[in-house]
Design a protein around this motif. Structure first.
Motif, PDB file in Angstrom:
ATOM      1  N   GLY A   1      20.844   2.889  14.757  1.00 48.95           N
ATOM      2  CA  GLY A   1      21.820   1.832  14.972  1.00 48.95           C
ATOM      3  C   GLY A   1      21.226   0.482  15.302  1.00 48.95           C
ATOM      4  O   GLY A   1      21.923  -0.407  15.799  1.00 48.95           O
ATOM      5  N   GLN A   2      19.933   0.318  15.035  1.00 41.46           N
ATOM      6  CA  GLN A   2      19.252  -0.955  15.281  1.00 41.46           C
ATOM      7  C   GLN A   2      18.267  -1.218  14.150  1.00 41.46           C
ATOM      8  O   GLN A   2      17.731  -0.286  13.555  1.00 41.46           O
ATOM      9  CB  GLN A   2      18.502  -0.932  16.617  1.00 41.46           C
ATOM     10  N   PRO A   3      18.019  -2.503  13.830  1.00 43.71           N
ATOM     11  CA  PRO A   3      17.057  -2.804  12.756  1.00 43.71           C
ATOM     12  C   PRO A   3      15.632  -2.437  13.142  1.00 43.71           C
ATOM     13  O   PRO A   3      15.265  -2.459  14.322  1.00 43.71           O
ATOM     14  CB  PRO A   3      17.204  -4.322  12.578  1.00 43.71           C
ATOM     15  N   ILE A   4      14.850  -2.086  12.137  1.00 47.99           N
ATOM     16  CA  ILE A   4      13.428  -1.808  12.326  1.00 47.99           C
ATOM     17  C   ILE A   4      12.655  -2.839  11.504  1.00 47.99           C
ATOM     18  O   ILE A   4      12.827  -2.925  10.285  1.00 47.99           O
ATOM     19  CB  ILE A   4      13.061  -0.379  11.892  1.00 47.99           C
ATOM     20  N   VAL A   5      11.832  -3.611  12.174  1.00 52.12           N
ATOM     21  CA  VAL A   5      11.080  -4.690  11.541  1.00 52.12           C
ATOM     22  C   VAL A   5       9.659  -4.208  11.248  1.00 52.12           C
ATOM     23  O   VAL A   5       8.950  -3.755  12.151  1.00 52.12           O
ATOM     24  CB  VAL A   5      11.032  -5.931  12.450  1.00 52.12           C
ATOM     25  N   ILE A   6       9.261  -4.290   9.984  1.00 51.23           N
ATOM     26  CA  ILE A   6       7.911  -3.886   9.590  1.00 51.23           C
ATOM     27  C   ILE A   6       6.928  -5.012   9.891  1.00 51.23           C
ATOM     28  O   ILE A   6       7.147  -6.169   9.526  1.00 51.23           O
ATOM     29  CB  ILE A   6       7.840  -3.546   8.093  1.00 51.23           C
ATOM     30  N   ASP A   7       5.835  -4.671  10.564  1.00 55.98           N
ATOM     31  CA  ASP A   7       4.785  -5.639  10.893  1.00 55.98           C
ATOM     32  C   ASP A   7       3.468  -5.104  10.341  1.00 55.98           C
ATOM     33  O   ASP A   7       2.884  -4.171  10.884  1.00 55.98           O
ATOM     34  CB  ASP A   7       4.693  -5.808  12.412  1.00 55.98           C
TER      35      ASP A   7
ATOM     36  N   LEU B   1       6.290   0.630  17.715  1.00 52.96           N
ATOM     37  CA  LEU B   1       5.846   1.931  17.220  1.00 52.96           C
ATOM     38  C   LEU B   1       4.789   1.746  16.134  1.00 52.96           C
ATOM     39  O   LEU B   1       4.602   0.650  15.609  1.00 52.96           O
ATOM     40  CB  LEU B   1       7.035   2.726  16.672  1.00 52.96           C
ATOM     41  N   LEU B   2       4.114   2.832  15.810  1.00 51.12           N
ATOM     42  CA  LEU B   2       3.014   2.790  14.845  1.00 51.12           C
ATOM     43  C   LEU B   2       3.165   3.869  13.791  1.00 51.12           C
ATOM     44  O   LEU B   2       3.541   4.997  14.100  1.00 51.12           O
ATOM     45  CB  LEU B   2       1.681   3.007  15.574  1.00 51.12           C
ATOM     46  N   ILE B   3       2.877   3.499  12.549  1.00 53.34           N
ATOM     47  CA  ILE B   3       2.645   4.497  11.515  1.00 53.34           C
ATOM     48  C   ILE B   3       1.163   4.839  11.599  1.00 53.34           C
ATOM     49  O   ILE B   3       0.303   4.066  11.152  1.00 53.34           O
ATOM     50  CB  ILE B   3       2.986   3.977  10.107  1.00 53.34           C
ATOM     51  N   GLY B   4       0.823   5.947  12.239  1.00 49.97           N
ATOM     52  CA  GLY B   4      -0.569   6.349  12.393  1.00 49.97           C
ATOM     53  C   GLY B   4      -0.978   7.318  11.304  1.00 49.97           C
ATOM     54  O   GLY B   4      -0.144   8.006  10.711  1.00 49.97           O
TER      55      GLY B   4
ATOM     56  N   SER C   1       0.847  -1.197   0.000  1.00 49.05           N
ATOM     57  CA  SER C   1       0.000   0.000   0.000  1.00 49.05           C
ATOM     58  C   SER C   1       0.879   1.242   0.000  1.00 49.05           C
ATOM     59  O   SER C   1       2.093   1.177   0.239  1.00 49.05           O
ATOM     60  CB  SER C   1      -0.915   0.001   1.226  1.00 49.05           C
ATOM     61  N   VAL C   2       0.277   2.399  -0.269  1.00 53.63           N
ATOM     62  CA  VAL C   2       1.028   3.656  -0.293  1.00 53.63           C
ATOM     63  C   VAL C   2       1.703   3.895   1.049  1.00 53.63           C
ATOM     64  O   VAL C   2       2.886   4.239   1.119  1.00 53.63           O
ATOM     65  CB  VAL C   2       0.095   4.836  -0.651  1.00 53.63           C
ATOM     66  N   VAL C   3       0.967   3.685   2.139  1.00 54.62           N
ATOM     67  CA  VAL C   3       1.521   3.893   3.473  1.00 54.62           C
ATOM     68  C   VAL C   3       2.678   2.935   3.729  1.00 54.62           C
ATOM     69  O   VAL C   3       3.712   3.312   4.284  1.00 54.62           O
ATOM     70  CB  VAL C   3       0.433   3.728   4.554  1.00 54.62           C
ATOM     71  N   ASP C   4       2.519   1.694   3.308  1.00 66.35           N
ATOM     72  CA  ASP C   4       3.560   0.684   3.512  1.00 66.35           C
ATOM     73  C   ASP C   4       4.825   1.033   2.734  1.00 66.35           C
ATOM     74  O   ASP C   4       5.943   0.919   3.266  1.00 66.35           O
ATOM     75  CB  ASP C   4       3.036  -0.683   3.067  1.00 66.35           C
ATOM     76  N   GLN C   5       4.681   1.471   1.511  1.00 64.59           N
ATOM     77  CA  GLN C   5       5.841   1.835   0.695  1.00 64.59           C
ATOM     78  C   GLN C   5       6.637   2.960   1.351  1.00 64.59           C
ATOM     79  O   GLN C   5       7.868   2.927   1.420  1.00 64.59           O
ATOM     80  CB  GLN C   5       5.390   2.258  -0.704  1.00 64.59           C
ATOM     81  N   GLN C   6       5.924   3.970   1.823  1.00 65.81           N
ATOM     82  CA  GLN C   6       6.590   5.097   2.468  1.00 65.81           C
ATOM     83  C   GLN C   6       7.259   4.660   3.770  1.00 65.81           C
ATOM     84  O   GLN C   6       8.387   5.050   4.069  1.00 65.81           O
ATOM     85  CB  GLN C   6       5.577   6.209   2.745  1.00 65.81           C
ATOM     86  N   ALA C   7       6.565   3.815   4.532  1.00 69.96           N
ATOM     87  CA  ALA C   7       7.097   3.364   5.820  1.00 69.96           C
ATOM     88  C   ALA C   7       8.401   2.608   5.644  1.00 69.96           C
ATOM     89  O   ALA C   7       9.341   2.770   6.434  1.00 69.96           O
ATOM     90  CB  ALA C   7       6.065   2.493   6.531  1.00 69.96           C
ATOM     91  N   ARG C   8       8.486   1.791   4.619  1.00 70.46           N
ATOM     92  CA  ARG C   8       9.675   0.971   4.422  1.00 70.46           C
ATOM     93  C   ARG C   8      10.899   1.814   4.061  1.00 70.46           C
ATOM     94  O   ARG C   8      12.015   1.537   4.519  1.00 70.46           O
ATOM     95  CB  ARG C   8       9.418  -0.098   3.354  1.00 70.46           C
TER      96      ARG C   8
END
Length: 324
Positions: free
Chosen positions: A60-66, A90-93, A42-49
């Motif tokens: 300095g740490q990995p961020i895992v998309i859920d 955390l949340l992409i709100g 989705s548009v939001v997912d593309q931007q978040a990644r």
């Protein structure tokens, strides 16, 4: 460092009387989970990644998309609302998850204000008012005039109740007195297909998805809902330029954490996001998908979110829309 060791580390710092700032400087000590409350791709997912990849290098740490899609993003938001306030979930709100969804769905089991802290604005998307070219309507003024003279005759599609397309439609009707028939779909892409096919008359859609249809002549643009004009549609006026100031909207996304997350960690994240949004990679990537940065630090973003929630809840209330 494991989750258990990380907690022992935090407790040890507290026992030694280390100040909150020192704890924030030590944060993060392990991977961060970023809940994206919409489907992959989705548009939001593309931007978040894109943002997550650069932000991870800053922290300095990995961020895992859920990805936790469902109920217009509310399922994912609920996961974060119930998470430990330690900065590791955390949340992409969006304007939906942090405001309007609670005015639409009775099933929402979190408070979009009390259960979260707004960390930093991230990105935004403009919408464009488009019509099927078989209509003789050439401007917003003509569309509004037709909607007043023929209430309910034109069908407006949207990606569903409470989506940005629906909100823009209600704002247009609220401010002008024109009346159209709202036809909600399960997704805006499905509605767009029907609009191109002539099964719908008009809709407010993201510039990202309508742009190619506009350039191919399959849709006629009337105005964009953001000032200034969109670079990819330089000949399309803003709503204000079209004679309807105040009918402006941009869908937005931001970074949120559970309520009671320590202020020092919130500031650490806000500073890191600020650096991230200024990188050429992020700006270039967002511009390539017709998006733009909303670089608002914690305090400013918190006020912006509250104002947006109040604004759209008022629009929905005036439209007679109640939670279902």
């Amino acid at each position: 460092m494991t989750t258990l060791n990380r907690r022992h580390f935090s407790l040890a710092l507290g026992a030694l009387g280390v100040a909150p700032l020192a704890r924030a400087q030590a944060y993060p000590q392990g991977p961060i989970t970023l809940v994206v409350p919409f489907s992959a791709g989705s548009v939001v997912d593309q931007q978040a990644r894109v943002i997550a990849r650069v932000l991870a290098s800053r922290l300095g740490q990995p961020i895992v998309i859920d990805n936790r899609a469902g109920v217009s993003g509310s399922l994912g938001a609920e996961v974060v609302a119930r998470a430990a306030p330690d900065g590791y979930t955390l949340l992409i709100g969006t304007q939906g998850t942090q405001g309007t969804n609670s005015a639409i769905y009775k099933t929402i089991r979190y408070d979009p204000v009390k259960d979260f802290v707004a960390i930093h604005g991230l990105s935004g998307n403009a919408t464009v008012l488009v019509v099927n070219p078989t209509l003789k309507i050439q401007s917003v003024a003509e569309l509004v005039a037709y909607g007043k003279a023929n209430p309910g005759k034109l069908n407006f599609g949207s990606g569903g109740k409470g989506t940005s397309g629906h909100l823009c439609l209600e704002l247009l009707q609220n401010r002008t007195g024109a009346r159209f028939t709202h036809v909600p779909y399960k997704s805006s892409s499905t509605a767009l297909v029907d609009l191109v096919a002539g099964n719908l008359d008009a809709m407010f859609d993201f510039v990202q998805t309508s742009g190619p249809q506009i350039r191919s002549g399959k849709l006629r643009p009337l105005a964009v809902t953001r000032s200034p004009r969109m670079p990819s549609l330089p000949d399309v006026p803003t709503m204000a330029e079209a004679g309807f100031p105040g009918i402006e909207s941009q869908s937005w996304g931001g970074l949120f954490a559970p309520a009671k997350t320590p202020a020092a960690i919130v500031q650490r994240l806000s500073d890191a996001v600020d650096e991230t949004l200024k990188t050429p990679e992020v700006r270039r990537t967002l511009e390539s998908v017709e998006s733009f940065t909303i670089d608002m630090p914690h305090t400013q973003f918190q006020a912006y979110v509250a104002a947006e929630a109040a604004r759209w809840e008022g629009v929905l209330r005036d439209a007679g829309i109640t939670p279902e």
